[in-house]
Design a protein around this motif. Structure first.
Motif, PDB file in Angstrom:
ATOM      1  N   PRO A  45      19.257   4.265 -64.139  1.00  0.00           N
ATOM      2  CA  PRO A  45      18.390   5.431 -63.929  1.00  0.00           C
ATOM      3  C   PRO A  45      19.118   6.719 -64.311  1.00  0.00           C
ATOM      4  CG  PRO A  45      18.446   4.039 -61.968  1.00  0.00           C
ATOM      5  CD  PRO A  45      19.482   3.523 -62.899  1.00  0.00           C
ATOM      6  N   SER A  46      18.357   7.708 -64.746  1.00  0.00           N
ATOM      7  CA  SER A  46      18.949   9.001 -65.086  1.00  0.00           C
ATOM      8  C   SER A  46      19.629   9.599 -63.856  1.00  0.00           C
ATOM      9  CB  SER A  46      17.858   9.964 -65.579  1.00  0.00           C
ATOM     10  OG  SER A  46      16.974  10.277 -64.511  1.00  0.00           O
ATOM     11  N   THR A  47      20.547  10.497 -64.097  1.00  0.00           N
ATOM     12  CA  THR A  47      21.246  11.166 -63.005  1.00  0.00           C
ATOM     13  C   THR A  47      20.263  11.879 -62.086  1.00  0.00           C
ATOM     14  OG1 THR A  47      23.206  11.428 -64.378  1.00  0.00           O
ATOM     15  CG2 THR A  47      23.023  12.889 -62.468  1.00  0.00           C
ATOM     16  N   LYS A  51      19.771  10.844 -58.172  1.00  0.00           N
ATOM     17  CA  LYS A  51      20.026  11.811 -57.104  1.00  0.00           C
ATOM     18  C   LYS A  51      18.773  12.029 -56.245  1.00  0.00           C
ATOM     19  CE  LYS A  51      23.840  14.321 -59.174  1.00  0.00           C
ATOM     20  NZ  LYS A  51      24.323  15.615 -59.694  1.00  0.00           N
ATOM     21  N   TRP A  52      17.597  12.098 -56.877  1.00  0.00           N
ATOM     22  CA  TRP A  52      16.356  12.274 -56.131  1.00  0.00           C
ATOM     23  C   TRP A  52      16.125  11.090 -55.188  1.00  0.00           C
ATOM     24  CZ3 TRP A  52      12.111   9.068 -56.084  1.00  0.00           C
ATOM     25  CH2 TRP A  52      11.030   9.522 -55.317  1.00  0.00           C
ATOM     26  N   PHE A  53      16.323   9.875 -55.689  1.00  0.00           N
ATOM     27  CA  PHE A  53      16.110   8.670 -54.887  1.00  0.00           C
ATOM     28  C   PHE A  53      17.072   8.647 -53.700  1.00  0.00           C
ATOM     29  CE2 PHE A  53      17.117   3.893 -54.722  1.00  0.00           C
ATOM     30  CZ  PHE A  53      16.181   3.640 -53.751  1.00  0.00           C
ATOM     31  N   GLY A  54      18.338   8.885 -53.944  1.00  0.00           N
ATOM     32  CA  GLY A  54      19.328   8.918 -52.871  1.00  0.00           C
ATOM     33  C   GLY A  54      19.355   7.671 -52.011  1.00  0.00           C
ATOM     34  N   ASP A  61       9.407   2.858 -53.869  1.00  0.00           N
ATOM     35  CA  ASP A  61       8.245   2.583 -54.726  1.00  0.00           C
ATOM     36  C   ASP A  61       8.070   3.663 -55.796  1.00  0.00           C
ATOM     37  OD1 ASP A  61       7.660   0.195 -53.452  1.00  0.00           O
ATOM     38  OD2 ASP A  61       6.239   1.109 -52.062  1.00  0.00           O
ATOM     39  N   ASP A  62       8.229   4.922 -55.406  1.00  0.00           N
ATOM     40  CA  ASP A  62       8.151   6.011 -56.386  1.00  0.00           C
ATOM     41  C   ASP A  62       9.310   5.945 -57.372  1.00  0.00           C
ATOM     42  OD1 ASP A  62       5.805   7.036 -55.290  1.00  0.00           O
ATOM     43  OD2 ASP A  62       6.886   8.375 -53.925  1.00  0.00           O
ATOM     44  N   PHE A  63      10.498   5.619 -56.856  1.00  0.00           N
ATOM     45  CA  PHE A  63      11.678   5.453 -57.712  1.00  0.00           C
ATOM     46  C   PHE A  63      11.419   4.374 -58.762  1.00  0.00           C
ATOM     47  CE2 PHE A  63      15.525   2.829 -58.368  1.00  0.00           C
ATOM     48  CZ  PHE A  63      16.316   3.745 -59.068  1.00  0.00           C
ATOM     49  N   LYS A  64      10.871   3.257 -58.315  1.00  0.00           N
ATOM     50  CA  LYS A  64      10.598   2.141 -59.225  1.00  0.00           C
ATOM     51  C   LYS A  64       9.652   2.581 -60.344  1.00  0.00           C
ATOM     52  CE  LYS A  64       8.837  -2.567 -59.424  1.00  0.00           C
ATOM     53  NZ  LYS A  64       8.346  -3.725 -58.660  1.00  0.00           N
ATOM     54  N   GLY A  65       8.581   3.270 -60.004  1.00  0.00           N
ATOM     55  CA  GLY A  65       7.631   3.732 -61.011  1.00  0.00           C
ATOM     56  C   GLY A  65       8.276   4.673 -62.018  1.00  0.00           C
ATOM     57  N   CYS A  66       9.060   5.611 -61.521  1.00  0.00           N
ATOM     58  CA  CYS A  66       9.740   6.569 -62.416  1.00  0.00           C
ATOM     59  C   CYS A  66      10.776   5.868 -63.283  1.00  0.00           C
ATOM     60  CB  CYS A  66      10.405   7.674 -61.600  1.00  0.00           C
ATOM     61  SG  CYS A  66       9.240   8.763 -60.760  1.00  0.00           S
ATOM     62  N   TYR A  67      11.494   4.931 -62.689  1.00  0.00           N
ATOM     63  CA  TYR A  67      12.528   4.198 -63.437  1.00  0.00           C
ATOM     64  C   TYR A  67      11.899   3.353 -64.547  1.00  0.00           C
ATOM     65  CZ  TYR A  67      16.539   1.101 -64.268  1.00  0.00           C
ATOM     66  OH  TYR A  67      17.556   0.376 -64.838  1.00  0.00           O
ATOM     67  N   GLN A 104      16.831  -2.783 -52.660  1.00  0.00           N
ATOM     68  CA  GLN A 104      16.167  -1.603 -53.208  1.00  0.00           C
ATOM     69  C   GLN A 104      17.142  -0.823 -54.082  1.00  0.00           C
ATOM     70  OE1 GLN A 104      14.676   0.061 -49.475  1.00  0.00           O
ATOM     71  NE2 GLN A 104      12.640  -0.634 -50.039  1.00  0.00           N
ATOM     72  N   ASN A 105      17.298  -1.302 -55.302  1.00  0.00           N
ATOM     73  CA  ASN A 105      18.168  -0.651 -56.278  1.00  0.00           C
ATOM     74  C   ASN A 105      17.685  -1.011 -57.677  1.00  0.00           C
ATOM     75  OD1 ASN A 105      19.715  -3.054 -57.334  1.00  0.00           O
ATOM     76  ND2 ASN A 105      20.220  -3.230 -55.159  1.00  0.00           N
ATOM     77  N   GLN A 106      18.288  -0.394 -58.686  1.00  0.00           N
ATOM     78  CA  GLN A 106      17.822  -0.612 -60.053  1.00  0.00           C
ATOM     79  C   GLN A 106      18.029  -2.040 -60.549  1.00  0.00           C
ATOM     80  OE1 GLN A 106      20.493   1.194 -59.307  1.00  0.00           O
ATOM     81  NE2 GLN A 106      22.150   0.748 -60.725  1.00  0.00           N
TER      82      GLN A 106
END
Length: 118
Positions: A45-47, A51-54, A61-67, A104-106
């Motif tokens: 994932p981008s920096t 950082k936003w996901f933390g 769930d939002d992190f997954k969609g953005c990733y 819950q990680n990339q």
């Protein structure tokens, strides 16, 4: 076969080809001890997203969609293609990550994506 594990766990011969999928080097891990075959920073994932996901479980769930959206654009798209090629070439590929949360990680997202592509 696609596996995933924390980079801090002991490397095993059953890991096969070991790929680090973090953008930054895991804290406290010596490069010699990591026993990685490839560090594929561009698939992480981008920096900004990281950082936003933390590592907040409520944001996963939002992190997954953005990733997944990031993985559709270069350079992540090219790195993902390289990872898919490795999975096709190797008997076993282990995705390595540094996060404490094992669910819950990339790497979880990448494993799911790669398994669906097989």
């Amino acid at each position: 076969m696609i596996k995933r594990k924390r980079i801090y766990e002991v490397a095993e011969t059953t890991d096969g080809y070991r790929v680090l999928v973090d953008r930054i080097w895991p804290r406290g891990m010596k490069k010699e001890a990591a026993q990685i075959d490839l560090w594929l920073k561009a698939v992480a994932p981008s920096t900004e997203l990281r950082k936003w996901f933390g590592h907040d479980p409520e944001r996963f769930d939002d992190f997954k969609g953005c990733y997944l959206q990031e993985l559709e654009k270069a350079p992540a798209k090219d790195a993902l293609a390289r990872l898919k090629a490795l999975v096709a070439e190797q008997q076993t590929v282990t995705l390595l990550y540094g996060a404490k949360n094992e669910e819950q990680n990339q790497a979880v997202i990448l494993q799911d994506l790669l398994e669906k592509a097989e």
